[in-house]
Design a protein around this motif. Structure first.
Motif, PDB file in Angstrom:
ATOM      1  N   ARG A 190      -1.764  -4.728   3.566  1.00 18.39           N
ATOM      2  CA  ARG A 190      -1.717  -3.314   3.935  1.00 18.39           C
ATOM      3  C   ARG A 190      -1.088  -3.135   5.311  1.00 18.39           C
ATOM      4  NH1 ARG A 190      -4.928   0.753   2.048  1.00 18.39           N
ATOM      5  NH2 ARG A 190      -4.795  -0.443   0.134  1.00 18.39           N
ATOM      6  N   LEU A 191      -1.467  -3.993   6.256  1.00 21.94           N
ATOM      7  CA  LEU A 191      -0.918  -3.880   7.606  1.00 21.94           C
ATOM      8  C   LEU A 191       0.577  -4.196   7.603  1.00 21.94           C
ATOM      9  CD1 LEU A 191      -1.409  -3.377  10.608  1.00 21.94           C
ATOM     10  CD2 LEU A 191      -2.016  -5.793  10.848  1.00 21.94           C
ATOM     11  N   GLN A 192       0.987  -5.220   6.875  1.00 23.26           N
ATOM     12  CA  GLN A 192       2.413  -5.541   6.795  1.00 23.26           C
ATOM     13  C   GLN A 192       3.200  -4.380   6.192  1.00 23.26           C
ATOM     14  OE1 GLN A 192       1.770  -9.322   4.686  1.00 23.26           O
ATOM     15  NE2 GLN A 192       2.940 -10.363   6.281  1.00 23.26           N
ATOM     16  N   ALA A 193       2.641  -3.751   5.167  1.00 23.08           N
ATOM     17  CA  ALA A 193       3.321  -2.632   4.515  1.00 23.08           C
ATOM     18  C   ALA A 193       3.467  -1.440   5.448  1.00 23.08           C
ATOM     19  CB  ALA A 193       2.570  -2.219   3.255  1.00 23.08           C
ATOM     20  N   ALA A 194       2.530  -1.323   6.419  1.00 21.89           N
ATOM     21  CA  ALA A 194       2.559  -0.210   7.366  1.00 21.89           C
ATOM     22  C   ALA A 194       3.401  -0.512   8.603  1.00 21.89           C
ATOM     23  CB  ALA A 194       1.133   0.144   7.786  1.00 21.89           C
TER      24      ALA A 194
END
Length: 206
Positions: free
Chosen positions: A53-57
């Motif tokens: 999720r953090l990478q996608a954001a």
């Protein structure tokens, strides 16, 4: 300390400590020696959704991995205290490029691997360089063990005025009471949140 709810995901990195095959996989160095704990084995599955999720954001995922540097004959350079504590460590264990040194499959891929030779992910590593180069201001920290690499890294971040969140259920020790005591002792050093709480933050930050 600033509220993690105000952090910009693009300026935030997840930093995992020592979640590598030689510590966790049954065929790794610790698994072969019967050195394991269910709390440790459960960490990758719990942390992986947050990493994705953090990478996608727009954030980053740093994997700090304990390293035994091989000498010219391939034998690892092991500190005397570690050799006494973990006499089963041998040639090839925690060697860069090897299976055991690698981040566990469940957490792949990370953005950067940070080889570390001591407890703290800051000590004689490129972590600070990467943070500056990428504009990372905040770290979300999990991994093993709570009272070792995790605590040392969080304290070093605190000394450097780096804001952190400690994942209270995203780190573990070989004894639960040690894990809990370390969380209590770090209450003035770092924010403390569960993996679920940080996932909720990511939902609000999207």
């Amino acid at each position: 300390m600033s509220d993690p709810g105000t952090w910009d995901p693009r300026k935030t990195a997840l930093l995992t400590i020592d979640l590598q095959n030689d510590f966790i996989h049954p065929e790794g160095a610790y698994g072969r020696a019967g050195q394991s704990a269910p709390e440790i084995a459960a960490l990758p599955e719990r942390i992986a959704p947050l990493a994705r999720r953090l990478q996608a954001a727009g954030g980053r995922f740093f994997s700090a991995q304990f390293t035994l540097v091989p000498d010219r004959d391939g034998e690892p350079l092991i500190a005397p205290h570690l050799k006494q504590l973990r006499p089963f460590l041998t040639k090839g264990d925690f060697a860069p490029g090897g299976f055991g040194h690698s981040l566990v499959d469940t957490l792949q891929p990370c953005d950067f691997v940070i080889e570390k030779v001591a407890y703290s992910a800051f000590y004689q590593t490129r972590l600070e360089y990467l943070m500056r180069a990428l504009g990372i201001e905040n770290l979300i920290v999990g991994g093993i063990v709570t009272n070792g690499g995790v605590a040392s890294t969080l304290r070093d971040a605190h000394l450097r005025d780096v804001e952190t969140v400690m994942l209270t259920d995203g780190c573990a020790a070989f004894r639960q009471e040690v894990h809990e005591a370390t969380i209590l002792s770090l209450g003035t050093v770092t924010h403390q949140r569960s993996c679920a709480q940080m996932m909720t933050w990511m939902e609000g930050a999207k």
